[in-house]
Design an enzyme around this catalytic site. Structure first.
Site, mmCIF file in Angstrom:
data_model
loop_
_atom_site.group_PDB
_atom_site.id
_atom_site.type_symbol
_atom_site.label_atom_id
_atom_site.label_comp_id
_atom_site.label_asym_id
_atom_site.label_seq_id
_atom_site.Cartn_x
_atom_site.Cartn_y
_atom_site.Cartn_z
ATOM 1 N N TYR A 27 4.375 4.536 -7.078
ATOM 2 C CA TYR A 27 4.618 3.453 -6.123
ATOM 3 C C TYR A 27 3.804 2.223 -6.510
ATOM 4 O O TYR A 27 4.328 1.097 -6.513
ATOM 5 C CB TYR A 27 4.266 3.912 -4.713
ATOM 6 C CG TYR A 27 4.525 2.879 -3.637
ATOM 7 C CD1 TYR A 27 5.810 2.659 -3.172
ATOM 8 C CD2 TYR A 27 3.482 2.119 -3.097
ATOM 9 C CE1 TYR A 27 6.061 1.697 -2.188
ATOM 10 C CE2 TYR A 27 3.719 1.171 -2.114
ATOM 11 C CZ TYR A 27 5.009 0.965 -1.666
ATOM 12 O OH TYR A 27 5.258 0.012 -0.699
ATOM 13 N N GLY B 37 0.276 -4.921 3.870
ATOM 14 C CA GLY B 37 -0.720 -3.862 3.773
ATOM 15 C C GLY B 37 -0.238 -2.625 4.506
ATOM 16 O O GLY B 37 0.843 -2.115 4.232
#
Length: 265
Positions: free
Chosen positions: A160, A191
């Site tokens: 990822y 985030g």
């Protein structure tokens, strides 16, 4: 008039989470929006639920089922949006996946799955959107979804992280190549955001022994957020609407961090 009134937008990965919130905020600001997702039935429901929102904002709404790794499907999605709205002004390459595995356990299948959607899917989306924008003239905007993981590696989600670093590189490469066509390419890096994707990641981290209880992963990842809390999808949309608007016309090749101060770069 809204900030993006008259602009035709496509948002992929829009059946839930950040993608859905991006599309809804664009509608509120007056845009025409095509909500797109691999789950065609679910995203059609999202579009239908947004019709009153579209009418209130002065825009139109539609949906499309799309596998972002399939170029023919991406072309068909863009053609549908252009048929409905007459043009394509803004393309959000937001679709993304994650499947945590401990670093030494990462398999080729895991790598290819994540890099396929997050990396190749972004590349195809940029290319096909740019081709449409060039053909119709008048420039356009491409906006890519990166991540805090594009700035820092994490041990349980290495593919990822690599895929989101790829998104940053693609954003910069696209910005350089497409500037001559008056197409800007930007991105944003969320985030820790309270979405369905994070709930799934939380379960996956428990399954591989990286956390012991529900919610632990989010607590640990968010411990250093200066704002003192995790984000909601709505915390992201002020920036995404800005990136779709004329206010960001002189901005290209940049990634905007929206992480509450978690990663200072």
């Amino acid at each position: 008039m809204g900030r993006v009134s008259g602009r035709s937008c496509i948002v992929t990965g829009a059946a839930q989470g950040i993608g859905r919130a991006i599309g809804e905020a664009l509608l509120d600001a007056g845009a025409d929006v095509c909500f797109a997702d691999i789950n065609g039935e679910k995203v059609a429901g999202v579009a239908e639920a947004s019709r009153q929102r579209a009418e209130a904002g002065g825009g139109r709404v539609t949906s499309a089922a799309v596998d972002v790794t399939d170029r023919a499907q991406v072309r068909a999605m863009i053609a549908h949006a252009v048929e409905m709205f007459g043009k394509l002004d803004v393309k959000f390459n937001n679709a993304g996946v994650n499947k945590p595995m401990n670093f030494l356990d990462v398999t080729e299948d895991n790598w290819n799955f994540i890099m396929g959607v997050n990396g190749l899917g972004c590349m195809i989306g940029m290319q096909e959107a740019a081709r449409q924008m060039i053909a119709q003239g008048g420039g356009g905007k491409i906006v890519n979804t990166a991540s805090i993981a594009s700035r820092q590696g994490f041990d349980n989600v290495a593919p990822y992280c690599a895929s989101k670093w790829a998104v940053v590189s693609l954003t910069q490469s696209g910005a350089r190549d497409l500037a001559k066509h008056d197409i800007t390419v930007t991105g944003f890096a969320p985030g820790v955001v309270a979405t369905e994707m994070w709930e799934e990641v939380d379960r996956d981290l428990m399954a591989i022994g990286a956390s012991e209880r529900p919610g632990q992963a989010m607590e640990e990842f968010s411990a250093d957020i200066l704002k003192g809390r995790v984000a909601t999808p709505e915390d992201i949309t002020g920036t995404t609407t800005f990136l779709a608007s004329r206010d960001s016309d002189y901005m290209t090749g940049q990634i905007v961090m929206i992480d509450g101060g978690m990663t200072l770069v």
